[in-house]
Enzyme design. Structure first.
Site, PDB file in Angstrom:
ATOM      1  N   ASP A  55      -6.089  -7.311   3.529  1.00 38.36           N
ATOM      2  CA  ASP A  55      -7.240  -6.696   2.854  1.00 38.36           C
ATOM      3  C   ASP A  55      -8.118  -7.789   2.261  1.00 38.36           C
ATOM      4  O   ASP A  55      -9.341  -7.792   2.416  1.00 38.36           O
ATOM      5  CB  ASP A  55      -6.724  -5.755   1.754  1.00 38.36           C
ATOM      6  CG  ASP A  55      -7.845  -5.061   1.011  1.00 38.36           C
ATOM      7  OD1 ASP A  55      -8.789  -4.588   1.678  1.00 38.36           O
ATOM      8  OD2 ASP A  55      -7.787  -5.005  -0.239  1.00 38.36           O
ATOM      9  N   TYR A  74       0.814  -1.216   0.000  1.00 38.61           N
ATOM     10  CA  TYR A  74       0.000   0.000   0.000  1.00 38.61           C
ATOM     11  C   TYR A  74       0.846   1.264   0.000  1.00 38.61           C
ATOM     12  O   TYR A  74       0.433   2.279  -0.532  1.00 38.61           O
ATOM     13  CB  TYR A  74      -0.929   0.020   1.226  1.00 38.61           C
ATOM     14  CG  TYR A  74      -2.231  -0.710   1.002  1.00 38.61           C
ATOM     15  CD1 TYR A  74      -2.239  -2.061   0.681  1.00 38.61           C
ATOM     16  CD2 TYR A  74      -3.447  -0.051   1.095  1.00 38.61           C
ATOM     17  CE1 TYR A  74      -3.424  -2.732   0.470  1.00 38.61           C
ATOM     18  CE2 TYR A  74      -4.641  -0.710   0.891  1.00 38.61           C
ATOM     19  CZ  TYR A  74      -4.625  -2.055   0.575  1.00 38.61           C
ATOM     20  OH  TYR A  74      -5.810  -2.713   0.360  1.00 38.61           O
TER      21      TYR A  74
HETATM   22  C1  IPM Z   1     -10.386  -1.731   3.402  1.00 40.01           C
HETATM   23  C2  IPM Z   1     -10.658  -1.089   2.071  1.00 40.01           C
HETATM   24  C3  IPM Z   1      -9.538  -0.081   1.785  1.00 40.01           C
HETATM   25  C4  IPM Z   1      -8.251  -0.864   1.662  1.00 40.01           C
HETATM   26  C5  IPM Z   1      -9.777   0.819   0.553  1.00 40.01           C
HETATM   27  C6  IPM Z   1     -11.075   1.600   0.663  1.00 40.01           C
HETATM   28  C7  IPM Z   1      -8.631   1.744   0.308  1.00 40.01           C
HETATM   29  O1  IPM Z   1     -10.787  -2.053   1.086  1.00 40.01           O
HETATM   30  O2  IPM Z   1     -10.286  -0.999   4.403  1.00 40.01           O
HETATM   31  O3  IPM Z   1     -10.273  -2.959   3.439  1.00 40.01           O
HETATM   32  O4  IPM Z   1      -7.915  -1.383   0.586  1.00 40.01           O
HETATM   33  O5  IPM Z   1      -7.557  -0.969   2.663  1.00 40.01           O
HETATM   34 MG    MG Z   2     -10.735  -4.064   1.797  1.00 43.42          MG
END
Ligand code: IPM
Ligand code: MG
Length: 371
Positions: free
Chosen positions: A251, A143
């Site tokens: 995620d 990320y």
């Molecule tokens: C989560 C969501 C987020 C992520 C998005 C909205 C950026 O999918 O909190 O799991 O990918 O972390």
């Molecule tokens: Mg997510």
């Protein structure tokens, strides 16, 4: 009793509707004579902030986030903002909050309420009594690793790069928390990574193994390849207690775990930072795992349970109010037993309700328990 300060960031889509239900619960708690008191302030985040200010979160909102005892976050994003510049996309506001507040630990419990065991896409016997915790590292990995870019090559082709980057310290602090949490649960930790393909996975495995040996030999520990973990979650979910994993795998695995509980609309989460040495407080943000559901936004159909359960996590983890947290979670379980269902968890023979009716019913249960 001291007053706790909350920053409410409803965001986009159904975030606005479900936050309204949390505000009613806060109002209920504030109305009790001897209970804890909450003071709230709100701001915009995501697409809503972009529409008003041209950025996904303003500096003023960031300052409020730093000052608050806890942040209650709805959801961000939607097709309306598909073509805004990448750095201003709605999700960037959430990612900035996570990164700037160093909210490195994301707790995503997947608990199957008995009343909902048949709403899961898995068979009842696989999910009944399920209680797992996905502990997702939240401020590192794919990320945030640099470089992260799309470049145009000399031959005119484009090349995209994302970087998965972890230091030992980042892994150490999250897996330590995983062992601590496991000790209060079933005392079992699975560490999911891809050490067979990724160098970062090798480091995750080395660091977690060493932490287990030196810090938590009393906790049952398993290493599991992330793809196998995805498969095992569906095959035999109850073999897991705490699953600790990196940002990207977390995620994905947390969405998968959420679905076992009947609906993504059921799953709350807490994102916690380290303990501040001077104040003794932890920075914290609480949000449902689901997104902004633009398809049903504004229609009063959304399930507010994950949002309300996220607030219950705030009561427990930020304010040590386990009695109040139990009350809220108990009220949720009660209305489910009564057969009330929003569309996402609707089953034959149950009563279909909207966002506000679900909120009404939860409030009514709360009033009944505290009367
Ligand atoms: C989560 C969501 C987020 C992520 C998005 C909205 C950026 O999918 O909190 O799991 O990918 O972390
Ligand atoms: Mg997510």
């Amino acid at each position: 009793m001291s007053t706790h300060s909350l920053l409410l960031l409803p965001g986009d889509g159904i975030g606005v509707e479900i936050m309204a239900e949390v505000e009613r619960i806060i109002g209920f708690l504030n109305g009790r004579t001897n209970g804890p008191k909450f003071e709230t302030t709100s701001d915009l985040v995501g697409g809503a902030a972009y529409d008003a200010h041209g950025v996904s979160i303003t500096e003023e909102a960031m300052a409020k986030a730093v000052a608050a005892d806890a942040i209650i976050f709805g959801a961000v994003g939607g097709p309306k903002w598909d073509s805004v510049p990448y750095e201003h996309r709605p999700e960037a506001g959430l990612l900035r909050l996570r990164k700037d507040l160093d909210l490195f630990a994301n707790l995503r419990p997947a608990i199957c309420y008995p009343a909902l065991a048949d709403a899961s896409s898995l068979k009842r016997e696989l999910v009944e009594g399920l209680d797992i915790l996905i502990l997702r590292e939240l401020t590192g990995g794919t990320y945030f690793g640099e470089p992260k870019e799309i470049v145009t090559l000399e031959n005119g082709e484009k090349r995209a790069v994302d970087t998965t980057l972890y230091s030992t310290g980042e892994i150490d602090r999250i897996v330590r928390m995983g062992f601590d949490l496991a000790r209060k649960r079933q005392n079992k930790v699975h560490m999911a990574a891809k050490w067979n393909v990724m160098r970062s996975g090798v480091l995750w495995r080395d660091v977690t193994g060493a932490v287990h040996k030196s810090y938590a030999p009393d906790v049952e520990y398993h290493e599991i390849l992330a793809d196998n973990c995805a498969m095992q979650l569906i095959r035999q979910p109850k073999q897991f207690d705490v699953v600790v994993t990196d940002n990207l795998f977390g995620d994905i695995l947390s969405d998968e775990a959420a679905m076992m509980t009947g609906s993504l609309g059921m799953l709350p989460s807490a994102s916690l930072g380290g303990v501040d040495e001077t104040t003794g407080k932890r920075r914290a943000l609480y949000e449902p795992v689901h997104g902004s559901a633009p398809d049903i936004a504004g229609k009063g159909l959304a399930n507010p349970i994950a949002m309300i359960a996220s607030f219950a996590m705030a009561l427990r983890y930020s304010f040590d109010l386990s009695r109040e947290a139990d009350m809220v979670e108990g009220a949720i379980a009660k209305v489910l037993e009564q057969g009330l269902r929003t569309g996402d968890i609707m089953q034959a023979g149950m009563t279909k309700v909207g966002t506000k009716e679900m909120g009404d019913a939860i409030l009514k249960e709360l009033e009944a328990t505290s009367a």
